[in-house]
Design a protein around this motif. Structure first.
Motif, PDB file in Angstrom:
ATOM      1  N   GLU A 178       2.263  33.560  20.256  1.00 57.25           N
ATOM      2  CA  GLU A 178       3.509  33.871  19.578  1.00 57.25           C
ATOM      3  C   GLU A 178       4.676  33.113  20.219  1.00 57.25           C
ATOM      4  O   GLU A 178       5.028  33.371  21.365  1.00 57.25           O
ATOM      5  CB  GLU A 178       3.776  35.374  19.632  1.00 57.25           C
ATOM      6  CG  GLU A 178       2.731  36.207  18.897  1.00 57.25           C
ATOM      7  CD  GLU A 178       2.904  37.697  19.125  1.00 57.25           C
ATOM      8  OE1 GLU A 178       3.431  38.379  18.233  1.00 57.25           O
ATOM      9  OE2 GLU A 178       2.499  38.173  20.216  1.00 57.25           O
ATOM     10  N   PRO A 227      -8.705  28.267  13.374  1.00 63.30           N
ATOM     11  CA  PRO A 227      -7.338  28.638  13.779  1.00 63.30           C
ATOM     12  C   PRO A 227      -6.366  28.558  12.600  1.00 63.30           C
ATOM     13  O   PRO A 227      -6.565  27.782  11.657  1.00 63.30           O
ATOM     14  CB  PRO A 227      -7.001  27.605  14.855  1.00 63.30           C
ATOM     15  CG  PRO A 227      -7.806  26.401  14.467  1.00 63.30           C
ATOM     16  CD  PRO A 227      -9.091  26.934  13.885  1.00 63.30           C
ATOM     17  N   GLN A 253      -9.846  37.453  19.113  1.00 60.02           N
ATOM     18  CA  GLN A 253      -8.544  37.868  18.594  1.00 60.02           C
ATOM     19  C   GLN A 253      -7.381  37.197  19.344  1.00 60.02           C
ATOM     20  O   GLN A 253      -6.439  37.837  19.799  1.00 60.02           O
ATOM     21  CB  GLN A 253      -8.393  39.391  18.668  1.00 60.02           C
ATOM     22  CG  GLN A 253      -9.440  40.131  17.869  1.00 60.02           C
ATOM     23  CD  GLN A 253      -9.366  41.633  18.024  1.00 60.02           C
ATOM     24  OE1 GLN A 253      -8.525  42.141  18.744  1.00 60.02           O
ATOM     25  NE2 GLN A 253     -10.247  42.345  17.343  1.00 60.02           N
ATOM     26  N   ILE A 290      -4.019  35.312  19.921  1.00 61.89           N
ATOM     27  CA  ILE A 290      -2.723  35.210  19.245  1.00 61.89           C
ATOM     28  C   ILE A 290      -1.739  34.514  20.177  1.00 61.89           C
ATOM     29  O   ILE A 290      -1.570  34.919  21.325  1.00 61.89           O
ATOM     30  CB  ILE A 290      -2.166  36.591  18.857  1.00 61.89           C
ATOM     31  CG1 ILE A 290      -3.141  37.338  17.938  1.00 61.89           C
ATOM     32  CG2 ILE A 290      -0.810  36.445  18.150  1.00 61.89           C
ATOM     33  CD1 ILE A 290      -2.703  38.745  17.609  1.00 61.89           C
ATOM     34  N   ALA A 301      -5.117  38.025  23.901  1.00 66.36           N
ATOM     35  CA  ALA A 301      -6.491  37.973  23.410  1.00 66.36           C
ATOM     36  C   ALA A 301      -7.198  39.267  23.781  1.00 66.36           C
ATOM     37  O   ALA A 301      -6.697  40.071  24.581  1.00 66.36           O
ATOM     38  CB  ALA A 301      -7.232  36.773  23.985  1.00 66.36           C
ATOM     39  N   THR A 326     -10.160  32.680  17.277  1.00 68.87           N
ATOM     40  CA  THR A 326     -11.087  33.540  18.021  1.00 68.87           C
ATOM     41  C   THR A 326     -11.401  32.973  19.404  1.00 68.87           C
ATOM     42  O   THR A 326     -12.036  33.633  20.218  1.00 68.87           O
ATOM     43  CB  THR A 326     -12.408  33.708  17.245  1.00 68.87           C
ATOM     44  OG1 THR A 326     -12.983  32.419  16.984  1.00 68.87           O
ATOM     45  CG2 THR A 326     -12.157  34.404  15.911  1.00 68.87           C
ATOM     46  N   TYR A 347      -2.817  39.513  28.269  1.00 74.83           N
ATOM     47  CA  TYR A 347      -1.804  38.561  27.842  1.00 74.83           C
ATOM     48  C   TYR A 347      -1.380  37.669  29.006  1.00 74.83           C
ATOM     49  O   TYR A 347      -1.530  38.000  30.172  1.00 74.83           O
ATOM     50  CB  TYR A 347      -0.576  39.281  27.281  1.00 74.83           C
ATOM     51  CG  TYR A 347       0.213  40.040  28.326  1.00 74.83           C
ATOM     52  CD1 TYR A 347       1.265  39.426  29.012  1.00 74.83           C
ATOM     53  CD2 TYR A 347      -0.099  41.362  28.650  1.00 74.83           C
ATOM     54  CE1 TYR A 347       1.988  40.104  29.987  1.00 74.83           C
ATOM     55  CE2 TYR A 347       0.616  42.054  29.613  1.00 74.83           C
ATOM     56  CZ  TYR A 347       1.656  41.420  30.276  1.00 74.83           C
ATOM     57  OH  TYR A 347       2.354  42.092  31.239  1.00 74.83           O
ATOM     58  N   THR A 367       3.465  31.602  14.841  1.00 77.50           N
ATOM     59  CA  THR A 367       2.348  32.399  15.343  1.00 77.50           C
ATOM     60  C   THR A 367       1.050  31.652  15.068  1.00 77.50           C
ATOM     61  O   THR A 367       0.832  31.166  13.951  1.00 77.50           O
ATOM     62  CB  THR A 367       2.302  33.777  14.657  1.00 77.50           C
ATOM     63  OG1 THR A 367       3.526  34.465  14.887  1.00 77.50           O
ATOM     64  CG2 THR A 367       1.157  34.613  15.197  1.00 77.50           C
ATOM     65  N   THR A 383      -3.230  31.933  15.430  1.00 78.40           N
ATOM     66  CA  THR A 383      -4.339  32.855  15.619  1.00 78.40           C
ATOM     67  C   THR A 383      -5.658  32.099  15.599  1.00 78.40           C
ATOM     68  O   THR A 383      -5.778  31.054  14.949  1.00 78.40           O
ATOM     69  CB  THR A 383      -4.362  33.932  14.522  1.00 78.40           C
ATOM     70  OG1 THR A 383      -4.497  33.293  13.239  1.00 78.40           O
ATOM     71  CG2 THR A 383      -3.092  34.755  14.532  1.00 78.40           C
TER      72      THR A 383
END
Length: 445
Positions: A114, A142, A110, A112, A92, A125, A82, A121, A123
């Motif tokens: 926030e 996304p 993965q 993210i 991620a 890849t 992070y 949020t 998201t």
């Protein structure tokens, strides 16, 4: 002497260890400078850095790389990796950090993002974090989700660029906005959480229950649930309305299609009340009626309508057209009110050809009775006659107009008065009752 040499070697080894410290979690903004410059200016630069950097993960790998001809430290975080940008968390499966202060971060797998403060949020890849610019870009399907003040909005697109400082997101490529009330489809969009607004371009279209909207640009205000559609805005709506059969005394559901168009459509949510307005060449079309005005406002799910400026309402079923400056219609009460130089134009039901007209100070219509009442300085013109009075009632089913209040009639240069004058505008007939009197030319009644 040997002891002195051993001690010197030991201290030399310790010094060498100190020049290669364990990777720290903060550092310089400028990672393109050589290591010596970084060490000399480390304290000075860190004071200028206003964005605290915290990053971590369950595993860490460090390596040296050459970027643009300069040696740079690269840290590879894994397992819950992070980066914290102020209060915004970027996480991620793996993060590749360029420079000790995480000036650049490659987010892989993965991803993210926030933003707790704005309830957003994101998201994806794959992502790229740029600390100096204060942005993060996301690719590979996304999704942006905002949950705030009880409202949930989800946006899908091909790529996202989010300004972390301004809480503003640019979305590109086949944008789909989904809320609890509808879905919007467009090509590009800008979402500003501070303004609580999503702007879509490229002729977006909106779906909701039994309704379809399209225009050149669309703005959606998330918290209010309000919409503004600009540029040849059009609504296509299907509704099911009660239809009364007076002969059988029954009520059935009728499927009604409504087309509503104009320059700008605005849909406002004001608590439990909603207001939909069409501004600029507003036009509402139904199978049996047409409604035109400069501005059309609809409240209570089309149960209350107010039209302003160049108002024209065509009733094809009953064969008449109402015109004026302002019209108010209450569907539940079945009541219409028309003012500002109001007029009724009588039409032949088969071909809608004009057969006569009526003007007055104001006009009222009662749906249940199929009656229209005109009050104040009533003037009627048919194919062969002119009539005046103070009060008139038009019975649409019988095509019967009853004129009262000192009524007069002029036909073939003959002027007459009576207690009551009954006209049949579409068939051009007249019936005079209650004290018929012929008024000589030039004589006032």
């Amino acid at each position: 002497m040997r002891r002195l040499v051993v001690v010197s070697i030991f201290f030399g080894f310790v010094l060498q260890l100190k020049t290669s410290p364990i990777p720290i979690l903060y550092g310089n903004d400028d990672f393109f400078k050589a290591d010596e410059t970084i060490l000399k200016n480390e304290e000075k630069k860190s004071k200028k850095d206003k964005i605290p950097i915290i990053w971590g993960g369950s595993s860490l790998t460090q390596e040296e790389r050459v970027i643009n001809g300069f040696p740079v430290k690269v840290f590879i975080l894994g397992g819950g990796a992070y980066i914290m940008h102020k209060s915004i968390k970027l996480s991620a499966k793996e993060i590749e950090i360029i420079g000790e202060e995480a000036l650049i971060g490659n987010l892989k797998g993965q991803v993210i993002v926030e933003d707790f403060q704005n309830g957003v949020t994101l998201t994806a890849t794959k992502g790229l974090y740029d600390k100096v610019a204060g942005i993060v870009s996301l690719e590979n399907h996304p999704v942006l989700t905002q949950k705030k003040d009880g409202k949930l909005v989800r946006i899908q697109c091909q790529s996202i660029l989010r300004n972390l400082e301004e809480a503003k997101t640019t979305l590109a490529g086949k944008v789909v906005v989904t809320s609890e009330e509808f879905q919007v489809f467009g090509e590009d969009a800008v979402f500003s959480e501070k303004e609580d607004r999503i702007d879509l371009k490229g002729e977006p279209f909106l779906f909701s229950e039994n309704r379809f909207l399209i225009g050149q640009t669309l703005s959606y205000f998330v918290k209010e649930g309000s919409i503004q559609l600009d540029g040849d805005a059009t609504i296509y709506q299907v509704s099911y309305e009660n239809k009364k059969d007076k002969e059988k005394d029954t009520v059935s559901k009728e499927r009604v299609i409504t087309l509503f168009s104009g320059k700008t459509l605005t849909h406002l949510n004001k608590g439990k009340e909603t207001v939909t307005s069409m501004n600029g060449d507003a036009f509402m079309y139904r199978k049996n009626s047409e409604f035109k005005a400069d501005l059309l406002e609809s409240r209570k799910s089309n149960k209350e309508i107010k039209a302003t400026g160049n108002v024209s309402y065509l009733d094809k079923e009953n064969g008449y057209r109402m015109e004026g400056g302002i019209l108010f219609y209450d569907k539940e009460k079945g009541y219409s009110y028309l003012t500002e130089t109001p007029k009724i134009v009588f039409l032949n039901k088969k071909d809608l050809v004009e057969r006569g007209q009526l003007t007055s100070v104001f006009i009222e219509r009662f749906d249940d009775k199929n009656e229209t009442v005109a009050r104040g300085d009533v003037q009627v013109e048919t194919q062969s006659a002119k009539a005046t009075g103070e009060f008139a009632t038009y019975f649409e089913k019988k095509d019967e107009l009853v004129l009262e209040g000192n009524p007069t009639l002029v036909r073939d240069s003959t002027k007459v008065s009576a207690g009551k004058i009954i006209l049949f505008p579409k068939s051009d007939k007249a019936l005079l009752t209650d004290g018929l009197k012929v008024i000589p030319n030039g004589e006032k009644k």
